[in-house]
Design a protein around this motif. Structure first.
Motif, PDB file in Angstrom:
ATOM      1  N   VAL A   1      -0.087  -0.136  -6.253  1.00 33.38           N
ATOM      2  CA  VAL A   1      -0.909   1.082  -6.355  1.00 33.38           C
ATOM      3  C   VAL A   1      -0.066   2.365  -6.394  1.00 33.38           C
ATOM      4  N   PHE A   2       1.250   2.216  -6.529  1.00 37.13           N
ATOM      5  CA  PHE A   2       2.142   3.348  -6.804  1.00 37.13           C
ATOM      6  C   PHE A   2       1.839   4.567  -5.939  1.00 37.13           C
ATOM      7  N   HIS A   3       1.799   4.346  -4.621  1.00 36.21           N
ATOM      8  CA  HIS A   3       1.701   5.504  -3.721  1.00 36.21           C
ATOM      9  C   HIS A   3       2.887   6.437  -3.989  1.00 36.21           C
ATOM     10  N   ILE A   4       4.045   5.801  -4.151  1.00 37.20           N
ATOM     11  CA  ILE A   4       5.274   6.543  -4.447  1.00 37.20           C
ATOM     12  C   ILE A   4       5.945   5.853  -5.624  1.00 37.20           C
ATOM     13  N   PHE A   5       6.586   6.644  -6.490  1.00 35.59           N
ATOM     14  CA  PHE A   5       7.353   6.033  -7.573  1.00 35.59           C
ATOM     15  C   PHE A   5       8.839   6.261  -7.274  1.00 35.59           C
ATOM     16  N   PRO A   6       9.490   5.252  -6.652  1.00 34.37           N
ATOM     17  CA  PRO A   6      10.890   5.447  -6.271  1.00 34.37           C
ATOM     18  C   PRO A   6      11.837   5.076  -7.405  1.00 34.37           C
ATOM     19  N   VAL A   7      12.872   5.874  -7.592  1.00 35.31           N
ATOM     20  CA  VAL A   7      13.994   5.444  -8.434  1.00 35.31           C
ATOM     21  C   VAL A   7      15.239   5.493  -7.551  1.00 35.31           C
ATOM     22  N   LEU A   8      16.268   4.747  -7.948  1.00 32.27           N
ATOM     23  CA  LEU A   8      17.501   4.707  -7.164  1.00 32.27           C
ATOM     24  C   LEU A   8      18.655   5.194  -8.031  1.00 32.27           C
ATOM     25  N   SER A   9      19.473   6.064  -7.451  1.00 34.14           N
ATOM     26  CA  SER A   9      20.630   6.555  -8.204  1.00 34.14           C
ATOM     27  C   SER A   9      21.773   6.895  -7.247  1.00 34.14           C
ATOM     28  N   ASP A  10      22.990   6.506  -7.640  1.00 34.47           N
ATOM     29  CA  ASP A  10      24.171   6.909  -6.855  1.00 34.47           C
ATOM     30  C   ASP A  10      24.375   8.412  -6.933  1.00 34.47           C
TER      31      ASP A  10
ATOM     32  N   LEU B   1       0.773 -12.119  12.217  1.00 38.75           N
ATOM     33  CA  LEU B   1       1.075 -11.286  11.046  1.00 38.75           C
ATOM     34  C   LEU B   1       0.223 -10.015  11.084  1.00 38.75           C
ATOM     35  N   LEU B   2       0.903  -8.874  11.015  1.00 33.90           N
ATOM     36  CA  LEU B   2       0.232  -7.571  11.013  1.00 33.90           C
ATOM     37  C   LEU B   2       0.684  -6.805   9.779  1.00 33.90           C
ATOM     38  N   GLU B   3      -0.149  -5.856   9.340  1.00 37.94           N
ATOM     39  CA  GLU B   3       0.189  -5.081   8.143  1.00 37.94           C
ATOM     40  C   GLU B   3       0.095  -3.583   8.419  1.00 37.94           C
ATOM     41  N   ASP B   4       1.083  -2.857   7.930  1.00 36.66           N
ATOM     42  CA  ASP B   4       0.979  -1.400   7.851  1.00 36.66           C
ATOM     43  C   ASP B   4       0.604  -1.101   6.397  1.00 36.66           C
ATOM     44  N   ASN B   5      -0.665  -0.761   6.214  1.00 31.42           N
ATOM     45  CA  ASN B   5      -1.184  -0.563   4.850  1.00 31.42           C
ATOM     46  C   ASN B   5      -1.372   0.933   4.542  1.00 31.42           C
ATOM     47  N   ALA B   6      -0.622   1.785   5.235  1.00 31.08           N
ATOM     48  CA  ALA B   6      -0.780   3.236   5.068  1.00 31.08           C
ATOM     49  C   ALA B   6      -0.517   3.686   3.635  1.00 31.08           C
ATOM     50  N   GLN B   7       0.347   2.939   2.918  1.00 28.48           N
ATOM     51  CA  GLN B   7       0.756   3.396   1.586  1.00 28.48           C
ATOM     52  C   GLN B   7       0.170   2.539   0.462  1.00 28.48           C
ATOM     53  N   ALA B   8      -0.734   1.637   0.778  1.00 32.14           N
ATOM     54  CA  ALA B   8      -1.111   0.663  -0.256  1.00 32.14           C
ATOM     55  C   ALA B   8      -2.611   0.388  -0.341  1.00 32.14           C
ATOM     56  N   HIS B   9      -3.449   1.406  -0.086  1.00 35.31           N
ATOM     57  CA  HIS B   9      -4.895   1.175  -0.181  1.00 35.31           C
ATOM     58  C   HIS B   9      -5.246   0.702  -1.590  1.00 35.31           C
ATOM     59  N   GLY B  10      -5.816  -0.481  -1.675  1.00 32.67           N
ATOM     60  CA  GLY B  10      -6.261  -0.970  -2.981  1.00 32.67           C
ATOM     61  C   GLY B  10      -5.307  -1.956  -3.620  1.00 32.67           C
ATOM     62  N   ALA B  11      -4.097  -2.122  -3.058  1.00 31.92           N
ATOM     63  CA  ALA B  11      -3.133  -3.062  -3.645  1.00 31.92           C
ATOM     64  C   ALA B  11      -3.587  -4.495  -3.399  1.00 31.92           C
ATOM     65  N   PHE B  12      -3.051  -5.390  -4.199  1.00 35.37           N
ATOM     66  CA  PHE B  12      -3.441  -6.792  -4.105  1.00 35.37           C
ATOM     67  C   PHE B  12      -2.250  -7.707  -3.833  1.00 35.37           C
ATOM     68  N   TYR B  13      -2.542  -8.807  -3.122  1.00 34.69           N
ATOM     69  CA  TYR B  13      -1.696  -9.999  -3.158  1.00 34.69           C
ATOM     70  C   TYR B  13      -2.585 -11.068  -3.771  1.00 34.69           C
ATOM     71  N   ASP B  14      -2.229 -11.538  -4.956  1.00 33.49           N
ATOM     72  CA  ASP B  14      -3.100 -12.482  -5.654  1.00 33.49           C
ATOM     73  C   ASP B  14      -4.483 -11.827  -5.809  1.00 33.49           C
ATOM     74  N   THR B  15      -5.524 -12.427  -5.279  1.00 34.16           N
ATOM     75  CA  THR B  15      -6.840 -11.800  -5.434  1.00 34.16           C
ATOM     76  C   THR B  15      -7.305 -11.085  -4.169  1.00 34.16           C
ATOM     77  N   ARG B  16      -6.456 -11.113  -3.127  1.00 31.26           N
ATOM     78  CA  ARG B  16      -6.838 -10.458  -1.867  1.00 31.26           C
ATOM     79  C   ARG B  16      -6.166  -9.101  -1.757  1.00 31.26           C
ATOM     80  N   ARG B  17      -6.878  -8.164  -1.133  1.00 33.42           N
ATOM     81  CA  ARG B  17      -6.306  -6.836  -0.943  1.00 33.42           C
ATOM     82  C   ARG B  17      -5.311  -6.842   0.219  1.00 33.42           C
ATOM     83  N   THR B  18      -4.279  -6.026   0.104  1.00 31.53           N
ATOM     84  CA  THR B  18      -3.444  -5.783   1.276  1.00 31.53           C
ATOM     85  C   THR B  18      -4.336  -5.131   2.331  1.00 31.53           C
ATOM     86  N   GLY B  19      -4.078  -5.478   3.577  1.00 24.24           N
ATOM     87  CA  GLY B  19      -4.954  -5.016   4.658  1.00 24.24           C
ATOM     88  C   GLY B  19      -5.890  -6.119   5.100  1.00 24.24           C
ATOM     89  N   SER B  20      -5.904  -7.224   4.322  1.00 25.44           N
ATOM     90  CA  SER B  20      -6.749  -8.370   4.700  1.00 25.44           C
ATOM     91  C   SER B  20      -5.913  -9.634   4.847  1.00 25.44           C
TER      92      SER B  20
END
Ligand SMILES: *Cc1c(COP(=O)(O)O)cnc(C)c1O
Length: 365
Positions: A284-293, A157-176
């Protein structure tokens, strides 16, 4: 005009501290492989929750160096397959093909926009050895189902954490969460440098040592070359200012959550979908995406009313000229996201008034 991302303003919020850190690095007389980088590596590993961090030149190099180190250590072989979300930024896929590995593009879930665990299992073959998850837009892509799949099929398992510094899964940070993670500190990222910068985080000492060597011409001892390496270094000035911004990262991410909360509370338009975020605290809302037709029409309308937006991303990787061999591949969910996604302005310095203005404009669309 409400800018998509006003980087000057973002950095000015910590301006005095950043300038002092840069001045310290300049005056030190030592510009590569020095104390600032060593301190940043230690502090960043501590932040992410891994034993080690290795500073490198940029995020793409961080990805490439992880794959090269896995090959040098015999854990992957050229031709092995790596599962990757089809809707990621091109860099994730470039790193796989550059190192002679084979990407297996897997569709995202149309609601969460993250790689779909059910489709991961369908994509597994005898040569599938690794899964690269991408915490796209600042949302954690990991979940219990992915954990089960990784275990059951013995995947790396590998992670691309370029867009999520500081985000969490449960109590662990993404990137760990996996064997190794790549981080980009491109200026527009949540933890952004003032130029190119990146890092790899891992608990695996063998990988750490190989990556350090590969990033330093393949050398572990001066003028002795064990690998055919490259030059991929984080410099002292970038490290010095990243140390400042790291100290403010959690607070800055909370400011992004403030903006996101306004969007979630205020935007309601039948033609504009906000991807649900079950847990504000972990995104951590690197980007705020919305979807629209009516995406292109909406983007033009917002521009005409003084709001700058971007599209992440207009053309999916399998439709790019550089991967013409995939031109006939059908990935309808990915294609649909790329035709409907619009990224609203978000940053730690976007004001409540600006966010309300964006929301009100959208409601009047
Ligand atoms: C920005 C980014 C990269 C590449 O980082 P650079 O520092 O620009 O090389 C890789 N993956 C994702 C998902 C990114 O957003």
């Amino acid at each position: 005009m409400i800018r998509f991302l006003d980087l000057g303003k973002v950095n000015a919020a910590h301006g005095a501290e950043i300038e002092a850190a840069i001045a310290r690095a300049v005056r030190s007389g030592w510009y590569l492989q020095g104390r600032e980088v060593a301190s940043f590596e230690e502090e960043y590993a501590g932040f992410i929750g891994t034993a080690k961090a290795v500073g490198v030149a940029n995020g793409l190099d961080a990805l490439i160096l992880i794959f090269r180190a896995l090959i040098e250590s015999g854990r992957l072989s050229p031709g092995d397959e790596v599962i990757v979300p089809a809707n990621t930024y091109i860099a994730t896929i470039l790193a796989i093909t550059e190192t002679g590995l084979t990407p297996r593009l897997v569709e995202p879930d149309p609601v969460t926009l993250q790689i779909d665990p059910l489709k991961i299992e369908e994509a597994l073959g005898p040569r599938t050895k690794a899964l690269m998850i991408v915490h796209l837009y600042g949302r954690c892509a990991y979940n219990d189902r992915i954990a089960d799949i990784v275990k059951k099929h013995n995947l790396i398992l590998l992670e691309d954490n370029a867009q999520a510094h500081g985000a969490f899964y449960d109590t662990r940070r993404t990137g760990s969460l996996g064997l190794a993670a790549a981080h980009s500190f491109y200026p527009g990222k949540n933890l952004g440098a003032m130029g190119d910068a990146g890092a790899v985080t891992t608990d695996d000492e063998e990988l750490e040592n190989i990556i350090r060597a590969l990033a330093n011409y393949g050398s572990q001892r001066k003028y002795v070359f064990k690998y055919q390496g490259k030059n991929s270094r984080l410099d002292e000035i970038q490290a010095a200012l990243l140390r400042v911004k790291l100290r403010h990262l959690d607070a800055d991410n909370n400011e992004r959550r403030r903006v996101a909360s306004i969007y979630y509370d205020s935007i309601s338009h039948p033609d504009v979908m906000l991807p649900p975020t079950p847990d504000m605290h972990r995104n951590v809302f690197h980007i705020f995406p919305v979807l629209s037709d009516r995406r292109d029409e909406l983007q033009r309308y917002l521009k005409d009313n003084g709001v700058e937006t971007l599209i992440h991303y207009p053309i999916p990787p399998h439709r790019q000229e550089c991967y013409s061999e995939w031109a006939n591949m059908s990935l309808p969910i990915t294609e649909s996201i790329h035709s409907r996604e619009l990224s609203l302005p978000i940053s730690p310095v976007l004001t409540d008034e600006e966010a309300i203005k964006v929301a009100t404009l959208i409601n009047n669309f």
